[in-house]
Write an enzyme that holds these catalytic residues in place. Structure first.
Site, PDB file in Angstrom:
ATOM      1  N   VAL A 174      70.930  65.680  53.573  1.00 19.09           N
ATOM      2  CA  VAL A 174      71.787  64.675  54.225  1.00 19.09           C
ATOM      3  C   VAL A 174      72.116  63.566  53.223  1.00 19.09           C
ATOM      4  CG1 VAL A 174      72.012  63.019  56.121  1.00 19.09           C
ATOM      5  CG2 VAL A 174      70.631  65.072  56.443  1.00 19.09           C
ATOM      6  N   GLY A 189      73.553  63.418  50.197  1.00 23.25           N
ATOM      7  CA  GLY A 189      73.489  63.552  48.733  1.00 23.25           C
ATOM      8  C   GLY A 189      72.406  62.666  48.145  1.00 23.25           C
ATOM      9  N   LYS A 216      74.087  67.568  59.669  1.00 23.70           N
ATOM     10  CA  LYS A 216      73.399  66.390  59.126  1.00 23.70           C
ATOM     11  C   LYS A 216      72.951  65.436  60.239  1.00 23.70           C
ATOM     12  CE  LYS A 216      75.737  66.764  54.677  1.00 23.70           C
ATOM     13  NZ  LYS A 216      76.963  66.416  53.945  1.00 23.70           N
TER      14      LYS A 216
HETATM   15  N1  HSE Z   1      80.353  69.434  51.308  1.00 24.68           N
HETATM   16  C1  HSE Z   1      79.411  68.395  51.499  1.00 24.68           C
HETATM   17  C2  HSE Z   1      80.153  67.081  51.601  1.00 24.68           C
HETATM   18  C3  HSE Z   1      78.445  68.393  50.348  1.00 24.68           C
HETATM   19  O1  HSE Z   1      81.346  67.056  51.304  1.00 24.68           O
HETATM   20  O2  HSE Z   1      79.578  66.080  52.006  1.00 24.68           O
HETATM   21  C4  HSE Z   1      77.260  67.531  50.521  1.00 24.68           C
HETATM   22  O3  HSE Z   1      76.497  67.869  51.633  1.00 24.68           O
END
Ligand code: HSE
Length: 400
Positions: free
Chosen positions: A127, A129, A200
């Site tokens: 969740v 990054g 998330k």
């Molecule tokens: N594809 C996801 C985003 C990557 O754009 O947030 C990170 O979880």
């Protein structure tokens, strides 16, 4: 010396390798151990890699290597990742993951196995990054009754909405750029349809309540059907449109949902642009906290993964703070029972009926129709009123 293995050498997995290599001395200082990646499992060949000898295509090479205590799973998907994670935990190895789909679907099962084997299953990178959000909820805010966790949890859609809102870019063009920049998932459906944000918010609310919030039952709407007219209405309302994962606990009931929301420009979430994510956590003692940073990308995500590795090197034994159990549907608030304020778009010919249903409404004229802010009511009540006027062209919830 702590030996680490990585499963899946894609964007995040290679970022983990690079982080451990680049920050070798810092990691040694912070853990008291030298961290070394000794095996990488991937179905592809990496003949030019500087340590090509550590690559394998055989999972058993990791599983049966007694020198490996911690395995990083960055392969994504569920099918193989599920089997691998289960076997690794059963073998007494701790697992760190960035795989939100797997955590959202099977977290409770893995926590149980991890507990039985006194190892850890950590998922900070699943969740937000680089943003610390799992550990703060599990540890730093643990003295609070957490009443809300919500925010911008998907970088790709925030990037697209920013480009559309601030630069008048088209949806298709903004999505293409997000893919070129490596933000979007391989299949952008999960991003643009809100599925990624749904996983998330499910993880966050499961952690808050220690009961699984089943992501497949969370009301989820993505950004695909937003129109430029919606963006114009938002500007007229002094708002931006953001894809919000919204979780709260009220009267003992937990709610989780994902949808594009009108975020007033005086909310700190409205200034979160591009690939950045932000999560707001409200605790009864701490008040409102906001966590902000890069929500996607190779090194930001790797930073969170390696942070979990550091935690495990320091504290290798099972920690119940990060777990949740089976779901408790009786404690969940149905989407239609949420009480919220909505902006409703209708056709001109519906105006008189709308006035009868909604009372004294202030009209905002659009290009193809008109809109108004409906008074706060339950979504069920709103839908009944909209049914009585022949349905709305669209409706957008205000961020609470
Ligand atoms: N594809 C996801 C985003 C990557 O754009 O947030 C990170 O979880």
């Amino acid at each position: 010396m702590k030996n680490i293995a990585i499963i899946g050498f894609g964007v995040v997995g290679s970022g983990v390798y690079e982080t451990i290599k680049t920050n070798k001395e810092i990691l040694k200082r912070n853990t008291g151990e030298e961290l070394r990646v000794v095996k990488v499992l991937d179905i592809r060949d990496f003949p030019d890699h500087e340590e090509k000898q550590i690559f394998t295509k055989d999972f058993n090479d990791l599983l049966n290597d007694e020198s490996i205590d911690i395995v990083v799973e960055t392969m994504g998907g569920v099918r193989f990742a599920y089997d691998y994670t289960k076997q690794l935990l059963e073998k007494g190895k701790s697992v760190v993951t960035s795989n939100k789909e797997l955590v959202a679907k099977h977290g409770e099962e893995f926590f149980k196995i991890a507990r039985e084997h006194n190892v850890r299953y950590l998922y900070e990178a699943s969740v937000g990054g680089a943003i610390p959000i799992i550990r703060p909820i599990a540890c730093d805010v643990a003295a609070n009754d957490i009443v809300e966790v919500s925010g911008i949890l998907n970088g790709t859609t925030n990037y697209i909405l920013t480009k559309m809102f601030l630069e008048n870019d088209s949806y298709d063009n903004a999505l293409k750029t997000a893919q070129e920049l490596g933000y979007a998932e391989k299949d952008p459906t999960a991003d643009v349809d809100g599925i990624d944000a749904c996983r998330k918010i499910s993880i966050l609310m499961s952690l808050v309540t220690h009961r699984k919030i089943d992501s497949e039952k969370v009301h989820t709407v993505g950004i695909r059907n937003l129109t430029t007219e919606d963006l114009t209405y938002a500007a007229a309302l002094d708002c931006k449109i953001k894809l919000i994962g919204c979780g709260f606990v009220e009267n003992g009931k937990v709610s989780a949902s994902v949808e594009p929301m009108l975020v007033p420009n005086n909310s700190p979430l409205s200034s979160v642009e591009d690939v950045f994510n932000a999560a707001i956590v409200k605790g009864n003692m701490a008040g409102t906290l906001m966590f902000y940073g890069r929500g996607a990308g190779m090194l930001p995500t790797a930073s969170a993964v390696v942070g979990d590795v550091v935690d495990i090197v320091r504290n290798p034994g099972y920690n119940s703070a990060y777990e949740w159990g089976e779901s408790a549907p009786e404690n969940e608030l149905a989407y239609e029972d949420i009480v919220a304020k909505f902006f409703v778009c209708i056709k001109e010919e519906q105006l008189e009926k709308a006035k009868k249903e909604f009372g004294d409404i202030e009209i905002i004229n659009g290009v193809t129709g008109l809109g108004f802010v409906a008074p706060k009511m339950s979504i069920k009540e709103l839908d009944e009123k909209l049914g009585a006027i022949g349905g709305a062209v669209s409706r957008l919830r205000f961020y609470r």
